[in-house]
Motif scaffolding. Structure first.
Motif, mmCIF file in Angstrom:
data_model
loop_
_atom_site.group_PDB
_atom_site.id
_atom_site.type_symbol
_atom_site.label_atom_id
_atom_site.label_comp_id
_atom_site.label_asym_id
_atom_site.label_seq_id
_atom_site.Cartn_x
_atom_site.Cartn_y
_atom_site.Cartn_z
ATOM 1 N N MET A 67 -0.824 21.831 30.326
ATOM 2 C CA MET A 67 -1.737 20.944 31.066
ATOM 3 C C MET A 67 -1.513 21.181 32.555
ATOM 4 N N GLU A 68 -2.363 22.025 33.109
ATOM 5 C CA GLU A 68 -2.207 22.450 34.499
ATOM 6 C C GLU A 68 -2.225 21.286 35.498
ATOM 7 N N PRO A 69 -3.158 20.312 35.379
ATOM 8 C CA PRO A 69 -3.163 19.223 36.370
ATOM 9 C C PRO A 69 -1.869 18.418 36.379
ATOM 10 N N LEU A 70 -1.265 18.258 35.186
ATOM 11 C CA LEU A 70 -0.036 17.462 35.096
ATOM 12 C C LEU A 70 1.221 18.315 35.209
ATOM 13 N N GLN A 71 1.042 19.648 35.161
ATOM 14 C CA GLN A 71 2.175 20.569 35.170
ATOM 15 C C GLN A 71 3.151 20.220 34.045
ATOM 16 N N CYS A 72 2.576 19.919 32.876
ATOM 17 C CA CYS A 72 3.378 19.551 31.705
ATOM 18 C C CYS A 72 2.894 20.328 30.481
ATOM 19 N N MET A 73 3.767 20.417 29.482
ATOM 20 C CA MET A 73 3.451 21.100 28.227
ATOM 21 C C MET A 73 3.323 20.069 27.121
ATOM 22 N N LEU A 74 2.228 20.165 26.355
ATOM 23 C CA LEU A 74 2.013 19.293 25.204
ATOM 24 C C LEU A 74 2.344 20.069 23.934
ATOM 25 N N TYR A 75 3.232 19.502 23.109
ATOM 26 C CA TYR A 75 3.602 20.120 21.829
ATOM 27 C C TYR A 75 3.026 19.262 20.707
ATOM 28 N N LEU A 76 1.915 19.730 20.122
ATOM 29 C CA LEU A 76 1.286 19.053 18.988
ATOM 30 C C LEU A 76 1.858 19.646 17.711
ATOM 31 N N CYS A 77 2.525 18.843 16.906
ATOM 32 C CA CYS A 77 3.254 19.413 15.774
ATOM 33 C C CYS A 77 3.212 18.501 14.557
ATOM 34 N N SER A 78 3.747 19.048 13.456
ATOM 35 C CA SER A 78 3.898 18.322 12.194
ATOM 36 C C SER A 78 5.234 18.722 11.586
ATOM 37 N N PRO A 79 5.775 17.927 10.673
ATOM 38 C CA PRO A 79 7.011 18.329 9.986
ATOM 39 C C PRO A 79 6.780 19.605 9.181
ATOM 40 N N LEU A 80 7.715 20.529 9.258
ATOM 41 C CA LEU A 80 7.614 21.783 8.513
ATOM 42 C C LEU A 80 8.327 21.588 7.177
ATOM 43 N N LEU A 81 7.564 21.220 6.175
ATOM 44 C CA LEU A 81 8.107 20.922 4.851
ATOM 45 C C LEU A 81 7.377 21.755 3.814
ATOM 46 N N ARG A 82 8.143 22.376 2.942
ATOM 47 C CA ARG A 82 7.537 23.289 1.978
ATOM 48 C C ARG A 82 7.284 22.643 0.621
ATOM 49 N N SER A 83 8.005 21.585 0.309
ATOM 50 C CA SER A 83 7.890 21.002 -1.023
ATOM 51 C C SER A 83 8.316 19.544 -0.995
ATOM 52 N N LEU A 84 8.059 18.868 -2.105
ATOM 53 C CA LEU A 84 8.492 17.481 -2.242
ATOM 54 C C LEU A 84 10.017 17.383 -2.208
ATOM 55 N N THR B 116 -0.647 18.452 6.421
ATOM 56 C CA THR B 116 0.686 18.711 5.879
ATOM 57 C C THR B 116 0.886 17.947 4.581
ATOM 58 N N ARG B 117 0.277 16.767 4.477
ATOM 59 C CA ARG B 117 0.344 16.000 3.233
ATOM 60 C C ARG B 117 -0.155 16.834 2.055
#
Length: 672
Positions: free
Chosen positions: A377-394, A413-414
């Motif tokens: 985010m150039e105006p804020l000089q910040c990085m946004l990390y949009l993520c989810s849990p990395l889960l392969r199985s129940l 991911t559900r």
């Protein structure tokens, strides 16, 4: 995994044959087949590539490039065609999303592997890609890998994908090659210059070249329909597409028609998003709606975090803490700095929590991994990390004492966890079936080897065509042979030798002699009928009639005399002496008995051949008159013995075979 080794085997077998593969794998010292989901060492693949270069006599870069092309086709045939086609609408997008494909595949196979080096062991790191557009329409492809010397596979795969998916030919040239120190050690960093040219289908090329005037008229008509502003946008859009890495599959007219909506003249590809003057979402809703997200500045100071990640990592509730104190970057393998993250901004990032910073309740659980994208985010000089849990199985969800409810309802991911649970079960079943198939293949191979041994033993006892008939349960009819040549031989003073020696000495002497004689039957292609004690019987022209039966048996007899000189008399220590008798005439041949069946010869010819041997002279080859008639014009030296009294036959005129005038001793003995 075995997938890539199986592909390499398929390439060699398809292009060079099974024999070349067998030679290659024996030199490499690897097994004949590989299980798709089985993990194998990198050294096996490296050895196969190295030996392929030596066996085929082709430079490594050419072998790897060809392997790359074939690997692409192999992946398509293996069911990855649709997955690869959906990566991007053009070559730039395709390459840009390769790392995302790696991330997805790692969920299914629980390992890090990639499109270029799919199915490498879990502890190995997959290669990474970063692509940059140039103003002239070319691209710079950055390739990072722990494995050195395999970069030439990349042009093969990318070139095949470009031609197949986007109908463009590309050339890839290495413009820079360095080693970079990363967190996990040194990485090979190769920069390729990718240049490309559109490939018009033949029909469209003709249309394009033969309708230039039509295009001019069409452009004038379009210009009259559009206002100046829209026309300018259309031209800009066309110009942008001309400089883009997106392949041009359509003709010029089709491209224009795709840009313009007929009737209103609105530009479809000139879309510009509309943003609100202020963000219509409050902070609380944002953090609840995106429970796994983080915002951090250039110094990695946390400015904002979603509610679920705060719950798992309570330290994030203290705004301003350093993000790298609580997380490490698992993928891509880069240092935890803003500059490194920006370099791989198009890659999916995987974060892992640090055990020492987790609450006490997490100490015994596996660490949580997050997967998502970075947005600067150039105006804020910040990085946004949009993520989810990395889960392969129940199972992985339960290990971390998490629940489906912890994941936002809109997060796929559900669904992925539930679907992948089923896929893992299917893969396990597939793996078991593949193992059973491999076990059956090995058992079948061993069975075939044993069958060959059994057949070889059977063919040593009976003629091949007779043995085959007996195996099929058919009755073997006796056959009449109008002319053949029979030989008998025995050891001189054999009875006396037996009386003075131990039985084992007799067995060793006969075995030494018969091994020499048996080899000669192969050299001269005569059939060994039987051995009884010291007597040895062969025939020429039976069971397969041949016109040279007499010459074959004569040469075999000369070889017997020479071979006998190498067998020692256990009594005197001197070479043994043998008598040989030969007669030519008709016989009847057939199989006698069911238990231990024998292929026997019947007729007076057998009796006369036996008499020639018994009335012979030590170390001489005794010929009957009929055998002499067959050999007298065949370049053999023969002397006349004269008329002798033969038991049961009266007087007979006989001869001695001395030598073959046209054959050397080595030829007679079958020596090189």
């Amino acid at each position: 995994y075995g997938f890539i080794n199986t592909c390499l085997k398929s390439l060699v077998v398809e292009k060079y044959g099974e024999e070349t593969w067998e030679k290659l794998r024996l030199q490499a010292g690897v097994q004949d087949s590989f299980l798709t989901f089985e993990v194998y060492k990198d050294e096996i693949t490296m050895q196969l590539v190295d030996k392929a270069c030596k066996v085929l006599g082709v430079p490594a870069d050419i072998v790897l490039r060809e392997f790359g092309k074939y690997f692409f086709e192999f992946c398509k045939r293996s069911g990855y065609d649709h997955m690869l086609r959906t990566l991007g609408g053009n070559l730039y997008e395709f390459i840009e999303n390769l790392d995302a494909l790696h991330s997805y595949l790692s969920l299914s196979y629980q390992a890090s592997f990639g499109f270029v080096f799919v199915f490498f062991p879990q502890e190995m790191n997959a290669p990474s890609f970063r692509v940059e557009k140039n103003e002239d329409g070319s691209m710079h492809l950055h390739y990072y890998s722990d494995r050195r010397g395999l970069c030439h596979i990349v042009p093969g795969i990318i070139g095949a994908a470009a031609l197949d998916f986007f109908n463009i030919e590309i050339s890839m040239k290495i413009v820079n090659q360095t080693e970079e120190e990363e967190r996990t050690g040194k990485k090979e960093h190769i920069v390729f210059l990718v240049t490309q040219n559109p490939l018009f289908p033949c029909k469209e090329r003709k249309e394009f070249s033969s309708s230039s005037q039509c295009l001019v008229d069409s452009e004038k008509q379009i210009e009259n329909q559009l206002n100046k502003e829209d026309l300018e946008k259309a031209k800009n859009a066309i110009g942008d597409r001309g400089n883009s890495v997106c392949p041009v599959k359509k003709s010029h007219w089709k491209t224009l028609r795709g840009i313009i909506t007929l009737g209103k003249g609105k530009l479809l590809r000139g879309f510009e998003p509309v943003y609100p003057k202020s963000l219509w979402i409050d902070t609380k809703t944002f953090c609840n709606g995106l429970p796994f997200h983080m915002v951090f500045d250039k110094e990695l100071k946390v400015k904002q975090a979603g509610v679920s990640i705060q719950k798992i990592v309570p330290g994030l509730q203290t705004m301003g803490i350093s993000l790298d104190q609580y997380f490490r970057i698992i993928h891509p393998e880069v240092p935890f700095t803003i500059s490194s993250i920006q370099k791989f901004i198009n890659s999916q990032f995987v974060f892992q929590t640090r055990r020492e910073m987790m609450p006490e309740s997490w100490k015994e659980r596996p660490m949580l991994e997050l997967r998502g994208q970075m947005m600067w985010m150039e105006p804020l000089q910040c990085m946004l990390y949009l993520c989810s849990p990395l889960l392969r199985s129940l199972h992985e969800l339960e290990e971390r004492q998490m629940h489906i409810a912890d994941i936002a309802p809109h997060d796929v991911t559900r669904d992925l966890i539930l679907l992948n649970q089923q896929r893992l079960a299917e893969m396990e079943l597939s793996s078991q079936l593949e193992r059973k198939k491999e076990e059956l293949r090995i058992l079948s191979k061993h069975l075939e080897e044993e069958k060959k041994k059994t057949e070889a033993l059977l063919y040593a006892m009976l003629p091949q065509h007779v043995a085959n008939q007996l195996k099929e349960g058919k009755r073997v009819e006796a056959g009449e042979f109008k002319e053949c040549t029979i030989l008998f031989s025995d050891v001189v003073t054999f009875t006396s030798i037996c009386a003075q020696c131990e039985p084992i000495q007799i067995v060793l002497m006969l075995n030494s002699m018969y091994l020499r004689f048996d080899r000669l039957t192969t050299v001269h292609d005569v059939y060994k009928v039987e051995t009884i004690g010291d007597a040895y019987m062969v025939v020429g022209g039976v069971p397969v009639p041949v016109p040279t039966h007499a010459e074959r048996v004569a040469n075999f007899a000369l070889g017997m005399i020479m071979a006998a000189k190498g067998v020692q008399n256990p009594v005197s220590g001197n070479p043994i002496q043998i008598r040989v008798g030969i007669h030519t005439g008709p016989v009847l041949a057939g199989v006698v008995g069911e238990k231990m069946p024998r292929y026997c010869l019947f007729g007076d010819t057998v009796n006369i051949a036996s008499r020639m041997e018994s009335h012979g002279v030590p170390s001489k080859i005794h010929l009957s008159s009929s055998a002499y008639q067959c050999l007298k014009y065949k370049n053999f030296e023969i002397t006349e013995r004269g008329e002798i009294e033969v038991k049961g036959k009266g007087k007979m005129h006989t001869y001695f075979l001395i030598r073959n005038k046209s054959a050397t001793e080595n030829e007679i003995m079958g020596r090189p």
